[in-house]
Motif scaffolding. Structure first.
Motif, PDB file in Angstrom:
ATOM      1  N   PHE A   6       0.837  -1.200   0.000  1.00  0.00           N
ATOM      2  CA  PHE A   6       0.000   0.000   0.000  1.00  0.00           C
ATOM      3  C   PHE A   6       0.872   1.250   0.000  1.00  0.00           C
ATOM      4  CE2 PHE A   6      -2.867   3.254   1.437  1.00  0.00           C
ATOM      5  CZ  PHE A   6      -4.109   2.872   0.945  1.00  0.00           C
ATOM      6  N   ALA A   7       1.925   1.240   0.824  1.00  0.00           N
ATOM      7  CA  ALA A   7       2.821   2.397   0.881  1.00  0.00           C
ATOM      8  C   ALA A   7       3.513   2.639  -0.455  1.00  0.00           C
ATOM      9  CB  ALA A   7       3.862   2.186   1.983  1.00  0.00           C
ATOM     10  N   ALA A   8       3.711   1.560  -1.221  1.00  0.00           N
ATOM     11  CA  ALA A   8       4.348   1.670  -2.542  1.00  0.00           C
ATOM     12  C   ALA A   8       3.331   1.938  -3.659  1.00  0.00           C
ATOM     13  CB  ALA A   8       5.123   0.388  -2.838  1.00  0.00           C
ATOM     14  N   ASN A   9       2.078   2.190  -3.269  1.00  0.00           N
ATOM     15  CA  ASN A   9       0.994   2.443  -4.239  1.00  0.00           C
ATOM     16  C   ASN A   9       0.702   1.247  -5.130  1.00  0.00           C
ATOM     17  OD1 ASN A   9       0.627   5.084  -3.290  1.00  0.00           O
ATOM     18  ND2 ASN A   9       2.155   5.892  -4.711  1.00  0.00           N
ATOM     19  N   ASN A  49      -8.195  -1.643   5.297  1.00  0.00           N
ATOM     20  CA  ASN A  49      -7.162  -1.364   4.293  1.00  0.00           C
ATOM     21  C   ASN A  49      -7.442  -2.075   2.970  1.00  0.00           C
ATOM     22  OD1 ASN A  49      -5.822   0.266   6.087  1.00  0.00           O
ATOM     23  ND2 ASN A  49      -4.354  -1.288   6.720  1.00  0.00           N
ATOM     24  N   ALA A  50      -8.063  -3.231   3.048  1.00  0.00           N
ATOM     25  CA  ALA A  50      -8.459  -3.910   1.808  1.00  0.00           C
ATOM     26  C   ALA A  50      -9.482  -3.059   1.061  1.00  0.00           C
ATOM     27  CB  ALA A  50      -9.037  -5.289   2.115  1.00  0.00           C
ATOM     28  N   GLY A  51     -10.438  -2.499   1.821  1.00  0.00           N
ATOM     29  CA  GLY A  51     -11.418  -1.600   1.204  1.00  0.00           C
ATOM     30  C   GLY A  51     -10.756  -0.392   0.574  1.00  0.00           C
ATOM     31  N   LEU A  52      -9.801   0.210   1.299  1.00  0.00           N
ATOM     32  CA  LEU A  52      -9.080   1.363   0.753  1.00  0.00           C
ATOM     33  C   LEU A  52      -8.323   0.997  -0.520  1.00  0.00           C
ATOM     34  CD1 LEU A  52      -7.466   3.194   3.828  1.00  0.00           C
ATOM     35  CD2 LEU A  52      -9.401   3.942   2.441  1.00  0.00           C
ATOM     36  N   SER A  53      -7.735  -0.176  -0.533  1.00  0.00           N
ATOM     37  CA  SER A  53      -6.974  -0.610  -1.708  1.00  0.00           C
ATOM     38  C   SER A  53      -7.879  -0.732  -2.926  1.00  0.00           C
ATOM     39  CB  SER A  53      -6.290  -1.954  -1.426  1.00  0.00           C
ATOM     40  OG  SER A  53      -5.392  -1.853  -0.331  1.00  0.00           O
ATOM     41  N   TYR A  54      -9.026  -1.355  -2.734  1.00  0.00           N
ATOM     42  CA  TYR A  54      -9.977  -1.478  -3.844  1.00  0.00           C
ATOM     43  C   TYR A  54     -10.514  -0.108  -4.261  1.00  0.00           C
ATOM     44  CZ  TYR A  54     -10.111  -6.563  -3.658  1.00  0.00           C
ATOM     45  OH  TYR A  54      -9.778  -7.883  -3.730  1.00  0.00           O
ATOM     46  N   GLU A  55     -10.669   0.774  -3.289  1.00  0.00           N
ATOM     47  CA  GLU A  55     -11.127   2.130  -3.591  1.00  0.00           C
ATOM     48  C   GLU A  55     -10.128   2.843  -4.490  1.00  0.00           C
ATOM     49  OE1 GLU A  55     -11.273   5.473  -0.577  1.00  0.00           O
ATOM     50  OE2 GLU A  55     -13.353   4.829  -0.527  1.00  0.00           O
ATOM     51  N   ALA A  62      -1.659  -4.974  -2.473  1.00  0.00           N
ATOM     52  CA  ALA A  62      -2.113  -4.711  -1.107  1.00  0.00           C
ATOM     53  C   ALA A  62      -3.461  -5.379  -0.855  1.00  0.00           C
ATOM     54  CB  ALA A  62      -2.201  -3.215  -0.866  1.00  0.00           C
ATOM     55  N   ALA A  63      -4.371  -5.279  -1.827  1.00  0.00           N
ATOM     56  CA  ALA A  63      -5.688  -5.891  -1.675  1.00  0.00           C
ATOM     57  C   ALA A  63      -5.578  -7.409  -1.516  1.00  0.00           C
ATOM     58  CB  ALA A  63      -6.566  -5.548  -2.876  1.00  0.00           C
ATOM     59  N   ARG A  64      -4.658  -8.013  -2.242  1.00  0.00           N
ATOM     60  CA  ARG A  64      -4.453  -9.466  -2.125  1.00  0.00           C
ATOM     61  C   ARG A  64      -3.993  -9.842  -0.728  1.00  0.00           C
ATOM     62  NH1 ARG A  64       0.025 -10.812  -5.737  1.00  0.00           N
ATOM     63  NH2 ARG A  64      -0.223 -12.903  -4.821  1.00  0.00           N
ATOM     64  N   TYR A  65      -2.989  -9.139  -0.220  1.00  0.00           N
ATOM     65  CA  TYR A  65      -2.443  -9.474   1.093  1.00  0.00           C
ATOM     66  C   TYR A  65      -3.476  -9.243   2.199  1.00  0.00           C
ATOM     67  CZ  TYR A  65       2.430 -10.309  -0.266  1.00  0.00           C
ATOM     68  OH  TYR A  65       3.583 -10.854  -0.784  1.00  0.00           O
ATOM     69  N   PHE A  66      -4.087  -8.070   2.190  1.00  0.00           N
ATOM     70  CA  PHE A  66      -5.061  -7.777   3.236  1.00  0.00           C
ATOM     71  C   PHE A  66      -6.273  -8.712   3.118  1.00  0.00           C
ATOM     72  CE2 PHE A  66      -3.202  -3.310   3.109  1.00  0.00           C
ATOM     73  CZ  PHE A  66      -2.527  -3.451   4.301  1.00  0.00           C
ATOM     74  N   GLY A  67      -6.690  -8.987   1.885  1.00  0.00           N
ATOM     75  CA  GLY A  67      -7.829  -9.877   1.689  1.00  0.00           C
ATOM     76  C   GLY A  67      -7.545 -11.277   2.165  1.00  0.00           C
ATOM     77  N   ARG A  68      -6.341 -11.746   1.915  1.00  0.00           N
ATOM     78  CA  ARG A  68      -5.961 -13.088   2.377  1.00  0.00           C
ATOM     79  C   ARG A  68      -6.006 -13.156   3.903  1.00  0.00           C
ATOM     80  NH1 ARG A  68      -4.886 -18.415   0.389  1.00  0.00           N
ATOM     81  NH2 ARG A  68      -3.903 -19.483   2.134  1.00  0.00           N
ATOM     82  N   LEU A  69      -5.510 -12.129   4.535  1.00  0.00           N
ATOM     83  CA  LEU A  69      -5.524 -12.091   5.998  1.00  0.00           C
ATOM     84  C   LEU A  69      -6.967 -12.128   6.518  1.00  0.00           C
ATOM     85  CD1 LEU A  69      -3.393  -9.708   8.220  1.00  0.00           C
ATOM     86  CD2 LEU A  69      -5.733 -10.290   8.810  1.00  0.00           C
ATOM     87  N   VAL A  70      -7.816 -11.313   5.941  1.00  0.00           N
ATOM     88  CA  VAL A  70      -9.214 -11.242   6.380  1.00  0.00           C
ATOM     89  C   VAL A  70      -9.917 -12.580   6.212  1.00  0.00           C
ATOM     90  CG1 VAL A  70     -11.466 -10.238   5.799  1.00  0.00           C
ATOM     91  CG2 VAL A  70      -9.450  -8.763   5.972  1.00  0.00           C
ATOM     92  N   ASP A  71      -9.719 -13.236   5.085  1.00  0.00           N
ATOM     93  CA  ASP A  71     -10.465 -14.450   4.766  1.00  0.00           C
ATOM     94  C   ASP A  71      -9.937 -15.707   5.445  1.00  0.00           C
ATOM     95  OD1 ASP A  71     -12.132 -12.969   3.125  1.00  0.00           O
ATOM     96  OD2 ASP A  71     -10.885 -13.281   1.351  1.00  0.00           O
TER      97      ASP A  71
END
Length: 378
Positions: free
Chosen positions: A66-69, A97-103, A74-83
């Motif tokens: 996410f910090a690297a844009n 943060n997954a929501g922000l990434s998709y946004e 980022a969505a993959r990593y955060f989504g994997r953690l959530v699921d």
């Protein structure tokens, strides 16, 4: 949910086999033919790259991406953690943060699904409250304006929140109501914002962005009414004059609210408001120059009509140029750079060229140089 995160293969096989019975006379029932029923496989491809990472590693990887844009990663990593790590202490933050990434990727439906799981508009605080705001924004982008307004109205009604948060929700609620085709309701909502803001003993406790936005969108409501009034010479000169006067009144009403947005002092909305005022004068100019004389006028009357019209056109050109120039000066002074600045600069050059092309050297009427700050209708 992204199709790269999991793999499920469902194949149903049902064997129907004849049974046997026993008794004094043993007789075996004939075996019924075996049947197999196959269901179409449903699969979601596994993300093998992330399957061996624990929640700490996934959170760190998502944060770094996410910090690297790199919002897709980022969505993959955060989504994997959530699921796959529902008990992780990082789950709520990863969900947000997954929501922000998709946004950031403008994948609004995916963003909505993540934010909606965390959002609590009625009682939430922290990430749950922020997620409610962001969920409403994704609904806005998905065209679900009524749903977004309902969420924002719930937040705006919460007395436990600071006034700034309530005003933020109320402004966005008004914008969604306007987008849903309810201008009267939107205006009532937005005027509540401006009334509350003006009544604050200490306006510094509220970010000036949202009061400026409220005034701007009230101006937009009047601008939309202005655009609905059509100037039709076929109606005759009296009807045309009435329509023109009404259109001018709506322009002044819009201008008054845009000017209030400028006075709030927020750079973004001040620039946007100045740009819209100039654009309205430019629009009225285009209506007038492209409007033929009413058919009931004879040749001499039509000539007088065009001469008078030309004077009004030059007034509008000059007013538009003055407003555009002052808008750009203000933008440069505060360092504002947005789409409205670029639009204003382009429009200014167009208006200057049109005025230069007008070779009439007659002095402008006094109304052309009246200051834009004169208090208009509301």
């Amino acid at each position: 949910m992204s199709a790269t995160w999991r793999k499920w293969v469902l194949v149903g096989v049902v064997g129907l086999v004849g049974c046997k019975t026993t008794g004094s006379a043993v007789r075996e029932a004939p075996e019924r033919p075996r049947q197999e029923v196959h269901f179409d496989p449903v699969s979601v491809t596994a993300d093998l790259e992330l399957s061996e990472l624990n929640d700490e590693e996934l959170f760190a990887g998502g944060t770094s991406a996410f910090a690297a844009n790199d919002f897709a990663r980022a969505a993959r990593y955060f989504g994997r953690l959530v699921d796959f790590h529902p008990q992780s202490k990082h789950r709520n933050e990863a969900l947000y943060n997954a929501g922000l990434s998709y946004e950031r990727l403008e994948q609004w439906e995916e963003a909505y699904l993540r934010f909606s799981e965390l959002a609590d508009a009625e009682k939430g605080t922290g990430d749950a409250l922020d997620a409610a705001f962001r969920m409403a924004e994704t609904q806005y982008h998905l065209g679900r304006f009524t749903d977004a307004a309902k969420v924002l109205g719930t937040i705006a009604a919460r007395e436990d929140l600071p006034v700034g948060k309530r005003l933020e929700a109320q402004v966005q609620q008004g914008v969604c109501e306007l987008e849903s085709g309810q201008p009267e309701k939107a205006e009532a909502t937005l005027r509540k914002v401006t009334t509350t803001y003006e009544g604050l003993p200490d306006k510094d406790e509220v970010e000036d962005y949202f009061p400026g936005q409220a005034h701007f969108f009230i101006g937009e409501i009047y601008r939309l009414h202005y655009e609905e009034v059509k100037l039709d010479p076929e109606k005759g000169s009296d009807a045309l004059a009435n329509d023109l006067n009404y259109k001018a009144e709506l322009l002044l009403s819009a201008q008054g609210n845009y000017l209030r947005a400028i006075r709030v002092g927020n750079g973004h909305w001040a620039t946007a408001a100045g740009s819209q005022i100039g654009a309205m004068y430019e629009n009225l100019y285009e209506h007038l120059v492209n409007s033929p004389a009413p058919k009931e006028l004879d040749a001499e009357e039509a000539q007088i009509y065009r001469e008078e019209l030309r004077k009004k056109v030059r007034v509008l050109l000059t007013k538009s140029i003055n407003i555009y120039e002052r808008t750009l000066e203000a933008a440069e002074r505060i360092g504002s750079q947005n789409a409205f600045v670029a639009k204003t600069r382009k429009s200014l050059e167009k208006m200057k060229a049109l005025l230069l092309a007008d070779t009439d050297g007659a002095p402008l009427p006094a109304e052309a140089t009246e200051p834009a700050e004169s208090e208009p209708h509301t």
